[in-house]
Each structure stands twice: as C-alpha cells, then as structure tokens.
Design an enzyme around this catalytic site. Structure first.
Site, short mmCIF file in Angstrom:
data_model
loop_
_atom_site.label_atom_id
_atom_site.label_comp_id
_atom_site.label_asym_id
_atom_site.label_seq_id
_atom_site.Cartn_x
_atom_site.Cartn_y
_atom_site.Cartn_z
N THR A 22 0.82 -1.22 0.00
CA THR A 22 0.00 0.00 0.00
C THR A 22 0.85 1.26 0.00
OG1 THR A 22 -1.85 -1.11 1.06
CG2 THR A 22 -1.77 1.27 1.30
N SER A 72 1.13 -7.30 -1.05
CA SER A 72 1.64 -8.39 -0.22
C SER A 72 0.75 -9.63 -0.23
CB SER A 72 1.91 -7.93 1.21
OG SER A 72 0.72 -7.69 1.91
N THR A 132 1.21 -4.44 4.24
CA THR A 132 0.93 -4.79 5.63
C THR A 132 0.23 -6.15 5.80
OG1 THR A 132 -1.16 -3.56 5.58
CG2 THR A 132 0.82 -2.38 6.32
N ASP A 133 -0.49 -6.61 4.80
CA ASP A 133 -1.28 -7.83 4.98
C ASP A 133 -0.46 -9.06 5.31
OD1 ASP A 133 -4.01 -6.95 4.75
OD2 ASP A 133 -3.59 -6.57 2.63
#
Length: 162
Positions: free
Chosen positions: A11, A53, A82-83
């Site tokens: 992101t 990700s 971040t995932d």
C-alpha cells in the site's frame, strides 16, 4: 552508517490513475518520503519487486531473504505491504548480525493523511538503534518480527503474547 532499503511494494507504494481505477502498486515512494524527512545519513534504495503483499509467494520471500543476506549493510529497512508483513518477517528470522526492520502504510504514501512518513521515520530509528534481529514498526510501536500480527478488523498491528 549506511542503511540498505529494500522496497517490495504494498500500500505504501500504491497509486491510482483516475476515480474509477483500482489502486495499483507503483514505483517506490521511499525516495520522496526520505527527501521530505530531511535524512542526513547515508542510505541505498533498491526495489526488489512491486507487489501487493497478498500476492507474495514463498519464492518472493526467498528473494527478499537472499537480498538481505547478500547486502553489505548490517542495517536493513524493508518497505512492505501490511497484509503479509508478519509472514515475511518470520521468513527473515535466523539471519545473524543484521538489524532488519519492516514497515509499510495503511494508506498510500501519496495520500495527505497517510501514515507512511511516520512509519518510515520510526523504522529508520529502529534500524539504527535496535540490536540484530527482525522487527516490524507500525502504529508508533516496534514489534519483534515473530511476535506480531495484523488485526484486520482494527486495522493495526498488535503484539502476540509470549
């Protein structure tokens, strides 16, 4: 001190083309962020990939691990989606003699209200001050790379009980 920065997407690097477009991972945002942060230490930026990700594979994580191991720097920052950041952190465990810090953003760096600059600043401080190991810096906190998860509902990172 030289910090090696590896960009792998997520992101933090997302861009959009018009109001009807989906976001896509673009070129690394870290250069602009570092210029805005007025960084005065030496660093090198390399883009390893530009992936969301959720699309990262074990092979991608192997490439990241190899790049970290082959870097001449003992201070590493990785910008990452971040995932699946905790999965990549765990894939980097066991690399001796290097401080490895992963960070990202919950909103694209191009957004005015993005957390990208705050997270990158915290990650750079952690990369310079923490002992060798793997860490995630998000939400103003430094987490051990093997003791953290993303709480999707709360949209933040939380530590795991030891």
């Amino acid at each position: 001190m030289k910090i090696q920065i590896f960009c792998v997407g997520g992101t933090i690097d997302k861009i959009y083309f018009d109001a009807k477009s989906k976001y896509e991972v673009g070129s690394p945002a870290i250069g602009k962020l570092l210029a805005e942060l007025s960084i005065h230490f030496s660093y090198k930026v390399d883009s390893l990939m530009a992936k969301d990700s959720l699309e990262m594979t074990d092979e991608d994580r192997r490439l990241i691990r190899e790049a970290v191991m082959n870097s001449s720097s003992d201070r590493i920052l990785i910008t990452h989606g971040t995932d699946t950041m905790p999965e990549t952190a765990r894939a980097l465990l066991g690399i001796d003699g290097k401080t490895i810090v992963l960070t990202g953003a919950l909103a694209p760096a191009i957004f005015r209200d993005s957390d990208a600059a705050f997270n990158v600043g915290g990650a750079l401080a952690a990369a310079q001050s923490k002992p060798a190991g793997v860490y995630i810096v998000m939400n103003g906190e430094v987490f051990d790379g093997d003791k953290v998860r993303k709480d999707v509902e709360a949209n933040r990172f939380v530590g795991l009980a030891s």
